[in-house]
Design a protein around this motif. Structure first.
Motif, PDB file in Angstrom:
ATOM      1  N   LEU A  47      90.185 -59.623  62.448  1.00 60.71           N
ATOM      2  CA  LEU A  47      89.130 -59.090  63.194  1.00 60.71           C
ATOM      3  C   LEU A  47      89.030 -59.947  64.519  1.00 60.71           C
ATOM      4  N   ASN A  48      89.060 -59.601  65.559  1.00 53.34           N
ATOM      5  CA  ASN A  48      88.629 -60.487  66.850  1.00 53.34           C
ATOM      6  C   ASN A  48      87.153 -60.617  66.836  1.00 53.34           C
ATOM      7  N   ARG A  49      86.546 -61.225  65.939  1.00 59.66           N
ATOM      8  CA  ARG A  49      85.085 -61.207  66.016  1.00 59.66           C
ATOM      9  C   ARG A  49      84.704 -62.667  65.519  1.00 59.66           C
ATOM     10  N   CYS A  50      83.445 -63.090  65.877  1.00 58.46           N
ATOM     11  CA  CYS A  50      82.866 -64.336  65.710  1.00 58.46           C
ATOM     12  C   CYS A  50      82.525 -64.166  64.148  1.00 58.46           C
ATOM     13  N   GLY A  51      82.731 -65.294  63.284  1.00 60.09           N
ATOM     14  CA  GLY A  51      82.192 -65.224  61.970  1.00 60.09           C
ATOM     15  C   GLY A  51      80.738 -64.863  61.818  1.00 60.09           C
ATOM     16  N   LYS A  52      79.861 -65.318  62.602  1.00 57.94           N
ATOM     17  CA  LYS A  52      78.634 -65.244  62.478  1.00 57.94           C
ATOM     18  C   LYS A  52      78.229 -63.716  62.767  1.00 57.94           C
ATOM     19  N   SER A  53      78.970 -62.983  63.669  1.00 60.98           N
ATOM     20  CA  SER A  53      79.043 -61.685  63.985  1.00 60.98           C
ATOM     21  C   SER A  53      79.246 -60.844  62.931  1.00 60.98           C
ATOM     22  N   CYS A  54      80.315 -61.482  62.140  1.00 59.22           N
ATOM     23  CA  CYS A  54      80.715 -60.754  60.699  1.00 59.22           C
ATOM     24  C   CYS A  54      79.745 -60.740  59.852  1.00 59.22           C
ATOM     25  N   ARG A  55      79.202 -61.827  59.785  1.00 65.19           N
ATOM     26  CA  ARG A  55      78.151 -62.122  58.757  1.00 65.19           C
ATOM     27  C   ARG A  55      76.850 -61.276  59.009  1.00 65.19           C
ATOM     28  N   LEU A  56      76.572 -61.046  60.101  1.00 68.85           N
ATOM     29  CA  LEU A  56      75.265 -60.393  60.663  1.00 68.85           C
ATOM     30  C   LEU A  56      75.566 -58.773  60.355  1.00 68.85           C
ATOM     31  N   TYR A  61      74.046 -54.344  58.117  1.00 71.30           N
ATOM     32  CA  TYR A  61      74.524 -52.769  58.396  1.00 71.30           C
ATOM     33  C   TYR A  61      75.278 -52.421  57.323  1.00 71.30           C
ATOM     34  N   LEU A  62      76.270 -53.138  56.960  1.00 73.62           N
ATOM     35  CA  LEU A  62      77.559 -52.780  56.174  1.00 73.62           C
ATOM     36  C   LEU A  62      77.165 -52.876  54.672  1.00 73.62           C
ATOM     37  N   ARG A  63      76.389 -53.977  54.419  1.00 76.10           N
ATOM     38  CA  ARG A  63      76.041 -54.247  52.932  1.00 76.10           C
ATOM     39  C   ARG A  63      75.610 -53.065  52.207  1.00 76.10           C
ATOM     40  N   PRO A  64      76.029 -52.892  50.922  1.00 66.23           N
ATOM     41  CA  PRO A  64      75.623 -51.555  50.169  1.00 66.23           C
ATOM     42  C   PRO A  64      73.774 -51.594  50.038  1.00 66.23           C
ATOM     43  N   ASN A  65      73.440 -50.336  49.814  1.00 63.73           N
ATOM     44  CA  ASN A  65      71.748 -50.266  49.562  1.00 63.73           C
ATOM     45  C   ASN A  65      70.981 -50.407  50.757  1.00 63.73           C
ATOM     46  N   ILE A  66      71.461 -50.695  51.878  1.00 62.78           N
ATOM     47  CA  ILE A  66      70.781 -50.745  53.041  1.00 62.78           C
ATOM     48  C   ILE A  66      70.275 -49.744  53.383  1.00 62.78           C
ATOM     49  N   ARG A  67      68.875 -49.733  53.715  1.00 56.18           N
ATOM     50  CA  ARG A  67      68.122 -48.470  54.298  1.00 56.18           C
ATOM     51  C   ARG A  67      67.782 -49.038  55.844  1.00 56.18           C
ATOM     52  N   HIS A  68      67.694 -47.864  56.544  1.00 56.70           N
ATOM     53  CA  HIS A  68      67.304 -48.049  57.871  1.00 56.70           C
ATOM     54  C   HIS A  68      66.070 -46.881  58.213  1.00 56.70           C
ATOM     55  N   GLY A  69      65.230 -47.468  58.934  1.00 56.47           N
ATOM     56  CA  GLY A  69      64.066 -46.752  59.201  1.00 56.47           C
ATOM     57  C   GLY A  69      63.340 -45.991  58.035  1.00 56.47           C
ATOM     58  N   GLY A  70      62.491 -44.957  58.365  1.00 56.52           N
ATOM     59  CA  GLY A  70      61.739 -44.470  57.230  1.00 56.52           C
ATOM     60  C   GLY A  70      60.797 -45.324  56.587  1.00 56.52           C
ATOM     61  N   PHE A  71      60.261 -46.221  57.113  1.00 53.56           N
ATOM     62  CA  PHE A  71      59.258 -47.097  56.267  1.00 53.56           C
ATOM     63  C   PHE A  71      58.079 -46.305  55.861  1.00 53.56           C
ATOM     64  N   SER A  72      57.875 -46.512  54.550  1.00 54.99           N
ATOM     65  CA  SER A  72      56.673 -45.823  53.927  1.00 54.99           C
ATOM     66  C   SER A  72      55.405 -46.742  54.241  1.00 54.99           C
ATOM     67  N   GLU A  73      54.225 -46.089  53.964  1.00 55.80           N
ATOM     68  CA  GLU A  73      53.068 -46.557  54.200  1.00 55.80           C
ATOM     69  C   GLU A  73      52.760 -47.738  53.483  1.00 55.80           C
ATOM     70  N   GLU A  74      53.529 -47.974  52.129  1.00 54.28           N
ATOM     71  CA  GLU A  74      53.440 -49.035  51.189  1.00 54.28           C
ATOM     72  C   GLU A  74      54.110 -50.057  52.041  1.00 54.28           C
ATOM     73  N   GLU A  75      55.120 -49.771  52.456  1.00 54.33           N
ATOM     74  CA  GLU A  75      56.001 -50.841  52.936  1.00 54.33           C
ATOM     75  C   GLU A  75      55.350 -51.452  54.225  1.00 54.33           C
ATOM     76  N   ASP A  76      54.806 -50.479  55.021  1.00 56.32           N
ATOM     77  CA  ASP A  76      53.992 -50.962  56.216  1.00 56.32           C
ATOM     78  C   ASP A  76      52.737 -51.716  55.740  1.00 56.32           C
ATOM     79  N   ASN A  77      52.156 -51.680  54.749  1.00 56.29           N
ATOM     80  CA  ASN A  77      50.948 -52.320  54.048  1.00 56.29           C
ATOM     81  C   ASN A  77      51.436 -53.837  53.931  1.00 56.29           C
TER      82      ASN A  77
END
Length: 367
Positions: A47-56, A61-77
């Motif tokens: 991969l022609n990418r910086c290691g830090k970029s891969c880690r990030l 994003y790629l890690r399993p069980n990541i959720r994006h958006g849809g924050f619940s009220e409980e999470e807000d609190n």
DNA sequence: AACACTTTCAACCGCAATAAA
DNA sequence: TTTTATTGCGGTTGAAAGTGT
């Protein structure tokens, strides 16, 4: 001489990741792990990418069980509670929210939650004080949108919540404030004055919230930016207010206003990982939870609170009890010793981490 | 439709902490 | 103990999408 860059920036790809790159990285890590060296990983897999970029990319994003958006009220609190108590320690906050990344939470706070919370607060403050504050309200309409994530912001959020809930609280009565260094006292007075005069006004980006050269430099850099250019000058700009100041003040006040059952426990905050199946779930103090609910859902908690209740919730509600004595000693009798009360309390994440113990996070709201 | 402005969020940057040599 | 490499983190940027005029 600066440190060597982690990679040859001229020869690595930057910008958004393609699906192919994602697949490459994901497949490799799922199969073989990172090998304990992110810097070497992109070369290994072509991969022609910086290691830090891969880690990030993996972590956010790629890690399993990541959720994006849809924050619940409980999470807000929870995010609000934690932000007020520990500030922008996003990794720690993220550790309390399974599947959420620090980057996501940071973005969510900066773009939505902060406005949502403080916007509601502003409305409530305005509704309550509009009859007497009209003269001050219009001038701050523009600046109210400009927020800083400084310690002062946390203090002000803290004060706003406190002030709204209990207008008779010590926050409005400098005579009741603890013995703190004169400079801190002055800052606090200025903050209160600005709050009272300008209920709309929140933070300014030009605020010199830290004395660090890094921040000073960045503030200078931003002077000519569009974002800074439309910011109205503010009295806050004269305040130099850092995390240590904040922790010292709020900790002192927390000690005063909070009876023991108002503390919220944040078990193992420093060592939890969102991937740890047995991590201890942190739940916000019910009182804070209620207040945040009210705020986030636009309920007028202050409007429903009886005068008696407000008095009951007054910070020195237990003025007649024996329990106040130590507090009075703290607030009124002791000469300031030069040692921060926070030295043994909640502010410092590093302290939490070092001590490896559960800490009581005192929020100090009268709700 | 076209433009300007705002918002969102993925990605980057640089620093500090930590680990390894 | 010192130096160097790597990781982790928070702050910031900028392109894309959304919204208003």
């Amino acid at each position: 001489m600066g440190r060597a860059p982690c990679c040859d920036k001229a020869n690595v790809k930057r910008g958004p990741w393609s699906a192919e790159e994602d697949a490459k990285l994901k497949d490799y890590i799922e199969k073989d792990g990172t090998g304990g060296n992110w810097i070497a990983l992109p070369q290994k897999i072509g991969l022609n990418r910086c290691g830090k970029s891969c880690r990030l990319r993996w972590l956010n994003y790629l890690r399993p069980n990541i959720r994006h958006g849809g924050f619940s009220e409980e999470e807000d609190n929870l995010i609000c509670s934690l932000y007020i108590s520990i500030g922008s320690r996003w990794s720690i906050i993220a550790a309390q929210l399974p599947g959420r990344t620090d980057n996501d939470i940071k973005n969510y706070w900066n773009t939505k939650l902060k406005k949502k919370l403080l916007g509601r607060r502003r409305e409530s403050l305005l509704n309550r004080s509009s009859s007497m504050k009209d003269a001050h309200s219009s001038k701050d309409a523009t600046s109210s949108q400009a927020l800083s994530n400084s310690a002062l912001e946390r203090l002000q959020l803290h004060m706003q919540l406190q002030n709204l809930q209990s207008p008779f609280s010590f926050y409005n009565n400098p005579a009741l404030w603890p013995k703190v260094p004169p400079l801190l006292h002055e800052k606090m007075t200025q903050s209160l004055q600005i709050l009272n005069e300008s209920p709309y006004q929140l933070m300014q980006p030009t605020l010199s919230s830290s004395s660090s050269p890094k921040n000073d430099q960045k503030a200078e850099t931003h002077e000519s930016s569009p974002a800074a250019s439309h910011s109205a000058p503010s009295d806050f700009a004269n305040l130099s207010f850092n995390d240590a100041d904040f922790s010292e003040l709020v900790n002192s006040m927390t000690n005063c206003v909070s009876s023991s059952d108002r503390y919220v426990s944040l078990p193992d905050i420093g060592v939890n990982s969102i991937d740890q199946p047995n991590r201890t779930q942190f739940l916000p103090d019910p009182i804070i939870h209620t207040e945040l609910d009210n705020s986030l859902n636009c309920n007028k908690s202050d409007g429903s609170m009886s005068q008696q209740n407000q008095v009951d919730e007054f910070c020195f509600k237990d003025m007649n009890s024996t329990s106040r004595d130590p507090l009075q000693a703290l607030w009124c009798d002791n000469e300031y010793s030069g040692q921060s009360a926070s030295s043994y309390c909640w502010d410092s994440t590093s302290a939490l981490l070092c001590e490896g113990i559960s800490q009581d996070y005192g929020f100090g709201y009268n709700m």
